[in-house]
Scaffold this active site. Structure first.
Site, PDB file in Angstrom:
ATOM      1  N   LYS A   1     -33.631  28.193  12.386  1.00  0.00           N
ATOM      2  CA  LYS A   1     -34.643  28.613  12.953  1.00  0.00           C
ATOM      3  C   LYS A   1     -35.351  27.119  13.895  1.00  0.00           C
ATOM      4  O   LYS A   1     -36.475  26.715  13.052  1.00  0.00           O
ATOM      5  CB  LYS A   1     -35.085  29.384  12.519  1.00  0.00           C
TER       6      LYS A   1
ATOM      7  N   ASP B   1     -31.566  30.150   1.411  1.00  0.00           N
ATOM      8  CA  ASP B   1     -30.276  29.704   1.936  1.00  0.00           C
ATOM      9  C   ASP B   1     -29.907  29.244   1.769  1.00  0.00           C
ATOM     10  O   ASP B   1     -27.996  28.107   1.568  1.00  0.00           O
ATOM     11  CB  ASP B   1     -30.173  30.365   3.414  1.00  0.00           C
TER      12      ASP B   1
ATOM     13  N   ASP C   1     -42.505  26.724   0.604  1.00  0.00           N
ATOM     14  CA  ASP C   1     -41.534  27.725   1.599  1.00  0.00           C
ATOM     15  C   ASP C   1     -40.122  26.871   1.953  1.00  0.00           C
ATOM     16  O   ASP C   1     -40.287  26.665   2.846  1.00  0.00           O
ATOM     17  CB  ASP C   1     -42.087  28.042   2.409  1.00  0.00           C
TER      18      ASP C   1
ATOM     19  N   VAL D   1     -29.294  35.477   4.687  1.00  0.00           N
ATOM     20  CA  VAL D   1     -27.910  34.199   5.228  1.00  0.00           C
ATOM     21  C   VAL D   1     -27.413  34.546   3.727  1.00  0.00           C
ATOM     22  O   VAL D   1     -26.198  34.423   3.378  1.00  0.00           O
ATOM     23  CB  VAL D   1     -28.179  33.278   5.678  1.00  0.00           C
TER      24      VAL D   1
ATOM     25  N   LYS E   1     -35.434  43.150   2.362  1.00  0.00           N
ATOM     26  CA  LYS E   1     -35.276  42.418   3.211  1.00  0.00           C
ATOM     27  C   LYS E   1     -34.319  41.775   1.639  1.00  0.00           C
ATOM     28  O   LYS E   1     -34.930  41.075   0.671  1.00  0.00           O
ATOM     29  CB  LYS E   1     -35.669  41.135   3.574  1.00  0.00           C
TER      30      LYS E   1
ATOM     31  N   SER F   1     -36.235  28.296   2.541  1.00  0.00           N
ATOM     32  CA  SER F   1     -35.061  29.279   2.602  1.00  0.00           C
ATOM     33  C   SER F   1     -33.956  28.987   1.251  1.00  0.00           C
ATOM     34  O   SER F   1     -33.534  28.089   0.852  1.00  0.00           O
ATOM     35  CB  SER F   1     -35.025  29.712   3.488  1.00  0.00           C
TER      36      SER F   1
ATOM     37  N   GLU G   1     -23.992  39.185   9.051  1.00  0.00           N
ATOM     38  CA  GLU G   1     -24.784  39.782   8.017  1.00  0.00           C
ATOM     39  C   GLU G   1     -25.674  40.719   8.978  1.00  0.00           C
ATOM     40  O   GLU G   1     -26.279  41.653  10.049  1.00  0.00           O
ATOM     41  CB  GLU G   1     -26.642  38.775   8.106  1.00  0.00           C
TER      42      GLU G   1
END
Ligand code: PSU
Ligand code: MN
Length: 303
Positions: free
Chosen positions: A159, A142, A138, A106, A86, A140, A25
């Site tokens: 993370k 992903d 919130d 990702v 992004k 992601s 990525e």
């Protein structure tokens, strides 16, 4: 698809011949690490993939085209450029339509890898459910992408800035296999263990490739998380980084950091608060993931 996608000849040839390819990525390059470490790391990650016998394909958007594999000067350009968008799933069409430049998260990297027929992708850590998500919502993109796009994502877990128990719950709800590579606990990015049991454990690249193959043969679609613990010599004990994570989260809240900015803000603050230790760990775990991804891509190609 053709006008939007450009595949580097080396990558195209490998794909056509059924040789192993690993997607990489680019948000980690533009938003995850500071210059010049970002470029150095991106190059080292690509070398690691080659050392493992696979062809690296760094994915990004340049001049309105999805690029699968970058030339050395293009990688340098991306790493040096400021204000790069992004790009996640939601952003892809507008950035392409505007002829812009973007780095893929990702989620977006999975989309582009799948378009090109690449099944294995290495990164640092996937996005997930943020702490306080019960109020902020919130989560992601992903995670949704893992539910729908058939790519195996090799990472050091989600993370550590995230809510790991909630992230695991959502992955389970979405039907995404989470495979610990040689570990019984979900890795916590900077640390090897999280105290959370990983849903599945496999100890070799060949076994992981077999799970991938079986999932797709069953027409289940969607991706997989391959969670690979950071090497022991590079890990930061959870207790040592926890305080810094709390501090960074409190600062993000006080400054009303929202949306796409949250993750880059937290990673940058953690680096400062830890005196660079979090960045060193991040580099070490990405390299480690690149090595495993190359092995998995080779094992998958051999099936
Ligand atoms: N892994 C890292 N550093 C990063 C990222 C992953 O070691 O910066 C990026 C990935 O691109 C991931 C993104 O998709 O962070 C997550 O952003 P968000 O939480 O806004 O979805
Ligand atoms: Mn978010």
């Amino acid at each position: 698809m053709k006008p939007f996608v450009e595949i580097l000849p080396e990558v195209q040839e490998a794909l056509a011949a059924g040789r192993p390819v690993v997607a990489l990525e680019s948000t980690i390059i533009t938003h995850g690490m500071p210059a010049p470490r970002n470029l150095k790391t991106a190059r080292a990650v690509a070398r690691e993939v080659r050392a493992g016998g696979a062809v690296p394909a760094t994915i990004a958007i340049l001049d309105g085209r999805i690029r699968i594999g970058l030339e050395p000067d293009e990688l340098e350009r991306l790493a040096g450029e400021r204000d790069v968008a992004k790009v996640s799933r939601a952003d892809l069409p507008a950035v392409l339509a505007a002829g812009g430049v973007g780095s893929t998260t990702v989620a977006a990297t999975m989309i582009c890898a799948a378009l090109a027929g690449i099944r294995v992708f290495a990164t640092g850590g996937i996005g997930g459910v943020h702490r306080g998500a019960e109020l902020s919502f919130d989560v992601s993109a992903d995670l949704q992408e893992l539910a729908r796009t058939p790519v195996a994502v090799v990472c050091a877990g989600a993370k550590a800035i995230l809510d790991l128990p909630k992230t695991l719950e959502v992955l389970e709800t979405l039907g995404v296999p989470v495979i610990g590579h040689g570990c019984d606990e979900l890795p916590a990015f900077y640390s090897r263990a999280s105290g959370l049991a990983v849903p599945l454990r496999r100890d070799s690249a060949a076994e992981i490739a077999t799970v991938m193959r079986t999932k797709w043969d069953l027409n289940l679609g969607g991706g997989l998380v391959v969670a690979n613990p950071i090497p022991a010599e590079a890990e930061i004990p959870a207790a040592e980084i926890a305080g810094h994570i709390d501090t960074a989260l409190a600062e993000a809240a006080a400054q009303s950091i929202q949306g796409k900015e949250v993750t880059p803000f937290l990673l940058a603050r953690l680096e400062e608060l830890s005196g660079g230790a979090s960045l060193d760990a991040n580099v070490a775990l990405v390299l480690n993931n690149a090595r495993l991804a190359a092995e998995i891509a080779a094992a998958y190609a051999a099936l």
